[in-house]
Design a protein around this motif. Structure first.
Motif, PDB file in Angstrom:
ATOM      1  N   ASN A  46      98.674  31.688  82.310  1.00 27.37           N
ATOM      2  CA  ASN A  46      97.846  30.552  81.894  1.00 27.37           C
ATOM      3  C   ASN A  46      96.600  30.953  81.124  1.00 27.37           C
ATOM      4  N   LYS A  47      96.286  32.255  81.090  1.00 22.69           N
ATOM      5  CA  LYS A  47      95.089  32.697  80.370  1.00 22.69           C
ATOM      6  C   LYS A  47      95.417  33.144  78.945  1.00 22.69           C
ATOM      7  N   TYR A  48      96.495  33.873  78.768  1.00 22.53           N
ATOM      8  CA  TYR A  48      96.851  34.401  77.455  1.00 22.53           C
ATOM      9  C   TYR A  48      98.188  33.835  76.937  1.00 22.53           C
ATOM     10  N   ILE A  84      98.292  44.497  79.404  1.00 23.65           N
ATOM     11  CA  ILE A  84      99.667  44.081  79.119  1.00 23.65           C
ATOM     12  C   ILE A  84      99.692  42.627  78.661  1.00 23.65           C
ATOM     13  N   ARG A  85      99.018  41.769  79.399  1.00 26.55           N
ATOM     14  CA  ARG A  85      99.046  40.334  79.104  1.00 26.55           C
ATOM     15  C   ARG A  85      98.489  40.036  77.711  1.00 26.55           C
ATOM     16  N   GLY A 103     103.400  30.745  88.451  1.00 22.91           N
ATOM     17  CA  GLY A 103     102.774  32.053  88.312  1.00 22.91           C
ATOM     18  C   GLY A 103     103.331  32.832  87.143  1.00 22.91           C
ATOM     19  N   GLN A 104     102.596  33.868  86.754  1.00 28.14           N
ATOM     20  CA  GLN A 104     103.023  34.676  85.613  1.00 28.14           C
ATOM     21  C   GLN A 104     104.108  35.661  86.030  1.00 28.14           C
ATOM     22  N   LEU A 105     105.085  35.845  85.166  1.00 31.10           N
ATOM     23  CA  LEU A 105     106.219  36.711  85.484  1.00 31.10           C
ATOM     24  C   LEU A 105     105.935  38.133  85.001  1.00 31.10           C
ATOM     25  N   LEU A 106     104.984  38.770  85.684  1.00 31.05           N
ATOM     26  CA  LEU A 106     104.608  40.161  85.424  1.00 31.05           C
ATOM     27  C   LEU A 106     104.592  40.894  86.754  1.00 31.05           C
TER      28      LEU A 106
END
Length: 311
Positions: A268-270, A253-254, A283-286
């Motif tokens: 922060n990775k993709y 997904i990311r 944090g990532q909103l997933l």
């Protein structure tokens, strides 16, 4: 002589594998020898070890008490069991029955540990079963309950945990055959107004633990398919998406959304690090939002508070 009756946790597995768990100190050749000599029987009959066990089956092991204790390692304390017993077990339970627990995993914790020092949702759920007297040391020696799906450390939401072997097999098959529908929600950069299905090919670099997406197949790539629809536009800058993970690859997904110019906020990775810093998002909103099984049961994990600013 020891008489053992098969319960739900031990059903639907090969007889020889069950015996190896019951008699961990016995060699495989010794177990087969005892089967041939009818020193171990299944439902009063000779068995060869390939039989599938069913709930209610009766196994008789014609050993002396001393031999059985030695082969079963009864005097040996299971140190892993007692280590896990002391771990925190305050998991967020969405649903629980005799076979499984559906857990709402918070971001920042692993689904399964990668090193001995890790504490993961998997160990916390086992600790919960021990604390609620659902898992004895003896049962733990025969089968380790476990999570059936993995989320990235910084992805929150639904994790399936199997309490017994039968549940682990059923859940594992449902996930493998994709007979259950998993939906995610995410806040992404950009304004999206229409439903889309996107395809591509994913390759993973094991050294960096990062994946790349391309439109063309390569020798090390795997096909991927992701569908999404907008739930809410947040001005022109962001969109709350509902995402259907049709295939299930690492970071799919990311990386897939980032590859079409709609990275997940906080990734922060993709993602877009400049906008992540501007938004000061933690944090990532997933979030793994819901799962629906082919029998019609549907379970939902509500969005964490980090989404509130954008919904």
């Amino acid at each position: 002589m020891k008489e053992l009756r098969i319960e739900g946790n031990d059903s639907n597995q090969r007889f020889d594998k069950y015996l190896k768990r019951v008699l961990p100190n016995a060699s495989t050749s010794f177990i087969y020898k005892m089967l041939r000599k009818k020193n171990i029987t299944l439902n009063e009959k000779k068995a060869d070890g390939s039989e599938k066990l069913n709930t209610g089956d009766v196994i008789k092991i014609w050993f002396s008490d001393e031999t059985f204790a030695k082969m079963a390692g009864e005097s040996e304390r299971d140190e892993l069991y007692y280590t896990i017993k002391e771990l925190p077990h305050d998991i967020q339970i969405v649903f629980e029955d005799d076979n499984m627990i559906i857990i709402n995993k918070p971001a920042g914790i692993k689904s399964q540990k990668d090193s001995p020092s890790d504490i993961s949702i998997n160990e916390m759920a086992i600790s919960y079963m021990i604390a609620t007297e659902q898992l004895s040391e003896e049962s733990f020696k025969h089968f380790h309950p476990s999570v059936c799906n993995r989320l990235d450390r910084n992805t929150s939401g639904i994790v399936l945990f199997a309490k017994n072997l039968h549940a682990a097999q059923n859940l594992g098959e449902a996930l493998k055959e994709r007979s259950c529908k998993k939906l995610y929600r995410a806040v992404v950069l950009g304004k999206i107004t229409d439903y889309q299905e996107i395809e591509g090919f994913l390759s993973k670099d094991e050294t960096t633990n990062k994946v790349s997406i391309s439109k063309k197949e390569s020798s090390d790539s795997k096909p991927i398919k992701t569908a999404y629809k907008p739930i809410k536009n947040i001005g022109d800058k962001f969109t709350l998406l509902e995402i259907h993970l049709i295939t299930g690859r690492t970071h799919q997904i990311r990386a897939h959304l980032a590859s079409i110019g709609h990275p997940i906020l906080g990734d922060n990775k993709y993602g877009n690090n400049k906008i992540n810093k501007e938004q000061r998002v933690r944090g990532q909103l997933l979030h793994a939002y819901s799962i629906e099984f082919n029998d019609g049961r549907k379970f939902v994990c509500e969005l964490p508070k980090e989404f509130n600013e954008y919904i």
